[in-house]
Motif scaffolding. Structure first.
Motif, mmCIF file in Angstrom:
data_model
loop_
_atom_site.group_PDB
_atom_site.id
_atom_site.type_symbol
_atom_site.label_atom_id
_atom_site.label_comp_id
_atom_site.label_asym_id
_atom_site.label_seq_id
_atom_site.Cartn_x
_atom_site.Cartn_y
_atom_site.Cartn_z
ATOM 1 N N PHE A 154 0.856 -1.182 0.000
ATOM 2 C CA PHE A 154 0.000 0.000 0.000
ATOM 3 C C PHE A 154 0.895 1.237 0.000
ATOM 4 O O PHE A 154 1.939 1.253 0.665
ATOM 5 C CB PHE A 154 -0.919 0.026 1.231
ATOM 6 C CG PHE A 154 -2.081 -0.923 1.119
ATOM 7 C CD1 PHE A 154 -3.303 -0.481 0.628
ATOM 8 C CD2 PHE A 154 -1.946 -2.256 1.479
ATOM 9 C CE1 PHE A 154 -4.376 -1.351 0.507
ATOM 10 C CE2 PHE A 154 -3.017 -3.136 1.366
ATOM 11 C CZ PHE A 154 -4.234 -2.681 0.877
ATOM 12 N N SER A 155 0.484 2.250 -0.760
ATOM 13 C CA SER A 155 1.244 3.497 -0.801
ATOM 14 C C SER A 155 0.369 4.677 -0.415
ATOM 15 O O SER A 155 -0.755 4.805 -0.908
ATOM 16 C CB SER A 155 1.796 3.748 -2.216
ATOM 17 O OG SER A 155 2.929 2.941 -2.448
ATOM 18 N N GLY A 156 0.907 5.529 0.450
ATOM 19 C CA GLY A 156 0.321 6.833 0.692
ATOM 20 C C GLY A 156 1.012 7.834 -0.205
ATOM 21 O O GLY A 156 2.238 7.760 -0.402
ATOM 22 N N LEU A 157 0.250 8.764 -0.780
ATOM 23 C CA LEU A 157 0.815 9.745 -1.713
ATOM 24 C C LEU A 157 0.405 11.151 -1.279
ATOM 25 O O LEU A 157 -0.766 11.390 -0.962
ATOM 26 C CB LEU A 157 0.323 9.455 -3.134
ATOM 27 C CG LEU A 157 0.832 8.115 -3.692
ATOM 28 C CD1 LEU A 157 -0.266 7.328 -4.349
ATOM 29 C CD2 LEU A 157 1.983 8.345 -4.651
ATOM 30 N N SER A 158 1.380 12.068 -1.285
ATOM 31 C CA SER A 158 1.164 13.387 -0.675
ATOM 32 C C SER A 158 0.488 14.381 -1.612
ATOM 33 O O SER A 158 0.837 15.567 -1.641
ATOM 34 C CB SER A 158 2.496 13.953 -0.189
ATOM 35 O OG SER A 158 3.349 14.174 -1.295
ATOM 36 N N SER A 159 -0.479 13.906 -2.369
ATOM 37 C CA SER A 159 -1.302 14.770 -3.213
ATOM 38 C C SER A 159 -2.618 14.055 -3.464
ATOM 39 O O SER A 159 -2.642 12.814 -3.505
ATOM 40 C CB SER A 159 -0.625 15.048 -4.552
ATOM 41 O OG SER A 159 -1.526 15.677 -5.452
ATOM 42 N N GLN A 160 -3.687 14.791 -3.657
ATOM 43 C CA GLN A 160 -4.929 14.126 -4.038
ATOM 44 C C GLN A 160 -4.905 13.772 -5.519
ATOM 45 O O GLN A 160 -5.737 13.036 -6.002
ATOM 46 C CB GLN A 160 -6.143 14.988 -3.716
ATOM 47 C CG GLN A 160 -6.338 16.196 -4.622
ATOM 48 C CD GLN A 160 -7.675 16.860 -4.341
ATOM 49 O OE1 GLN A 160 -8.029 17.110 -3.195
ATOM 50 N NE2 GLN A 160 -8.442 17.126 -5.387
ATOM 51 N N ASN A 161 -3.911 14.282 -6.228
ATOM 52 C CA ASN A 161 -3.767 14.008 -7.663
ATOM 53 C C ASN A 161 -2.276 13.861 -7.984
ATOM 54 O O ASN A 161 -1.665 14.737 -8.586
ATOM 55 C CB ASN A 161 -4.394 15.158 -8.471
ATOM 56 C CG ASN A 161 -4.352 14.894 -9.951
ATOM 57 O OD1 ASN A 161 -4.298 13.748 -10.395
ATOM 58 N ND2 ASN A 161 -4.365 15.957 -10.739
ATOM 59 N N PRO A 162 -1.663 12.732 -7.562
ATOM 60 C CA PRO A 162 -0.201 12.585 -7.643
ATOM 61 C C PRO A 162 0.328 12.626 -9.076
ATOM 62 O O PRO A 162 1.408 13.136 -9.327
ATOM 63 C CB PRO A 162 0.069 11.199 -7.047
ATOM 64 C CG PRO A 162 -1.184 10.814 -6.332
ATOM 65 C CD PRO A 162 -2.311 11.546 -6.996
ATOM 66 N N GLY A 163 -0.457 12.096 -10.029
ATOM 67 C CA GLY A 163 0.017 11.974 -11.405
ATOM 68 C C GLY A 163 1.031 10.851 -11.520
ATOM 69 O O GLY A 163 1.717 10.509 -10.549
ATOM 70 N N VAL A 164 1.111 10.253 -12.688
ATOM 71 C CA VAL A 164 2.096 9.207 -12.963
ATOM 72 C C VAL A 164 2.695 9.456 -14.342
ATOM 73 O O VAL A 164 1.955 9.710 -15.296
ATOM 74 C CB VAL A 164 1.458 7.792 -12.974
ATOM 75 C CG1 VAL A 164 2.536 6.724 -13.170
ATOM 76 C CG2 VAL A 164 0.682 7.529 -11.702
ATOM 77 N N VAL A 165 4.020 9.404 -14.432
ATOM 78 C CA VAL A 165 4.696 9.395 -15.725
ATOM 79 C C VAL A 165 5.439 8.069 -15.802
ATOM 80 O O VAL A 165 6.441 7.875 -15.110
ATOM 81 C CB VAL A 165 5.695 10.561 -15.864
ATOM 82 C CG1 VAL A 165 6.379 10.511 -17.230
ATOM 83 C CG2 VAL A 165 5.015 11.905 -15.641
ATOM 84 N N THR A 166 4.927 7.138 -16.594
ATOM 85 C CA THR A 166 5.592 5.840 -16.769
ATOM 86 C C THR A 166 6.650 6.012 -17.852
ATOM 87 O O THR A 166 6.328 6.316 -19.008
ATOM 88 C CB THR A 166 4.569 4.757 -17.151
ATOM 89 O OG1 THR A 166 3.540 4.742 -16.159
ATOM 90 C CG2 THR A 166 5.223 3.386 -17.227
ATOM 91 N N ILE A 167 7.916 5.855 -17.455
ATOM 92 C CA ILE A 167 9.018 6.306 -18.312
ATOM 93 C C ILE A 167 9.023 5.621 -19.687
ATOM 94 O O ILE A 167 9.066 6.315 -20.712
ATOM 95 C CB ILE A 167 10.379 6.120 -17.591
ATOM 96 C CG1 ILE A 167 10.366 6.845 -16.235
ATOM 97 C CG2 ILE A 167 11.517 6.618 -18.472
ATOM 98 C CD1 ILE A 167 10.053 8.318 -16.271
ATOM 99 N N PRO A 168 8.994 4.269 -19.767
ATOM 100 C CA PRO A 168 9.042 3.652 -21.104
ATOM 101 C C PRO A 168 7.896 4.114 -21.999
ATOM 102 O O PRO A 168 8.106 4.395 -23.183
ATOM 103 C CB PRO A 168 8.941 2.150 -20.812
ATOM 104 C CG PRO A 168 9.318 1.999 -19.384
ATOM 105 C CD PRO A 168 8.909 3.272 -18.706
ATOM 106 N N ASN A 169 6.701 4.214 -21.412
ATOM 107 C CA ASN A 169 5.528 4.609 -22.195
ATOM 108 C C ASN A 169 5.613 6.069 -22.627
ATOM 109 O O ASN A 169 5.270 6.411 -23.764
ATOM 110 C CB ASN A 169 4.258 4.388 -21.371
ATOM 111 C CG ASN A 169 4.129 2.957 -20.899
ATOM 112 O OD1 ASN A 169 4.952 2.495 -20.106
ATOM 113 N ND2 ASN A 169 3.149 2.250 -21.398
ATOM 114 N N ALA A 170 6.059 6.932 -21.718
ATOM 115 C CA ALA A 170 6.123 8.360 -22.040
ATOM 116 C C ALA A 170 7.189 8.631 -23.096
ATOM 117 O O ALA A 170 7.003 9.470 -23.980
ATOM 118 C CB ALA A 170 6.416 9.166 -20.772
#
Ligand code: MN
Length: 205
Positions: A154-170
């Motif tokens: 489980f991960s807690g994230l310090s934003s209500q909208n953390p965003g994700v940039v998946t490097i290979p895909n991006a």
């Protein structure tokens, strides 16, 4: 009057919900968002589907499925891993991540931003059940199940909208694709290999 206050509050909450440009969440102006005060979300006991080429799945809890989180600057995720499943190198542009292993053995790591000497330092750790690890905001990180059994974290994230940039895909799967000339020079790869990688990650038409 009460209706007007509720309306204004709702508009304020919505404005925060769609404010994607902030690097960090703004400070609260109220205890919680009165328009969206439901503080419950069920179902995080259910594993995500990991039947995919990476062998991993993420269930994110944010204001879209737990309205009461709105304006509070925090979110949570359940991460499921098939045996040897991977969450690819990625970053969260707006959040630090605190990662807790509930089951299994997971190899994790993150890479620093460019150092004065031009290098990037890698920090890694093999985590077991109960171990906690932190991925600082914006840095590239990954998680790999190195056990023969499924793993859960489980991960807690310090934003209500953390965003994700998946490097290979991006990098290799953007729409439209980044120029082959750019990628072959940047990664010092043969043009044919760049095109192969683009064929693996491209989602565009
Ligand atoms: Mn992450």
């Amino acid at each position: 009057m009460a209706f007007l206050k509720l309306l204004l509050s709702t508009i304020a909450c919505m404005a925060i919900l769609v404010s994607l440009a902030y690097a960090t969440d703004p400070s609260q102006l109220q205890d919680f968002c009165v328009a969206t005060s439901d503080p419950t979300k069920a179902g995080l006991d259910v594993p995500a589907n990991t039947n995919n080429r990476l062998g991993s799945g993420v269930t994110l809890v944010n204001p879209m499925n737990l309205a009461g989180l709105n304006t509070l600057g925090i979110s949570v995720a359940r991460l499921d891993f098939a045996p040897y499943g991977l969450i690819s190198p990625h970053t969260h542009p707006r959040a630090t991540e605190v990662f807790t292993v509930m089951e299994g053995t997971i190899y994790v790591g993150f890479v620093t931003s460019n150092q004065a000497n031009g290098g990037n330092k890698l920090f890694t750790k093999v985590l077991n059940k109960g171990d906690v690890f932190v991925f600082p905001q914006g840095l590239i990180h990954f998680q790999l199940n190195i056990g023969k059994t499924p793993a859960v974290a489980f991960s807690g994230l310090s934003s209500q909208n953390p965003g994700v940039v998946t490097i290979p895909n991006a990098v290799f799967g953007s729409d439209p694709l980044i120029s082959v000339d750019v990628l072959s020079k940047a990664f010092q790869l043969d043009v044919g290999l760049v095109k192969y990688l683009q064929s693996k990650f491209s989602t565009g038409s």
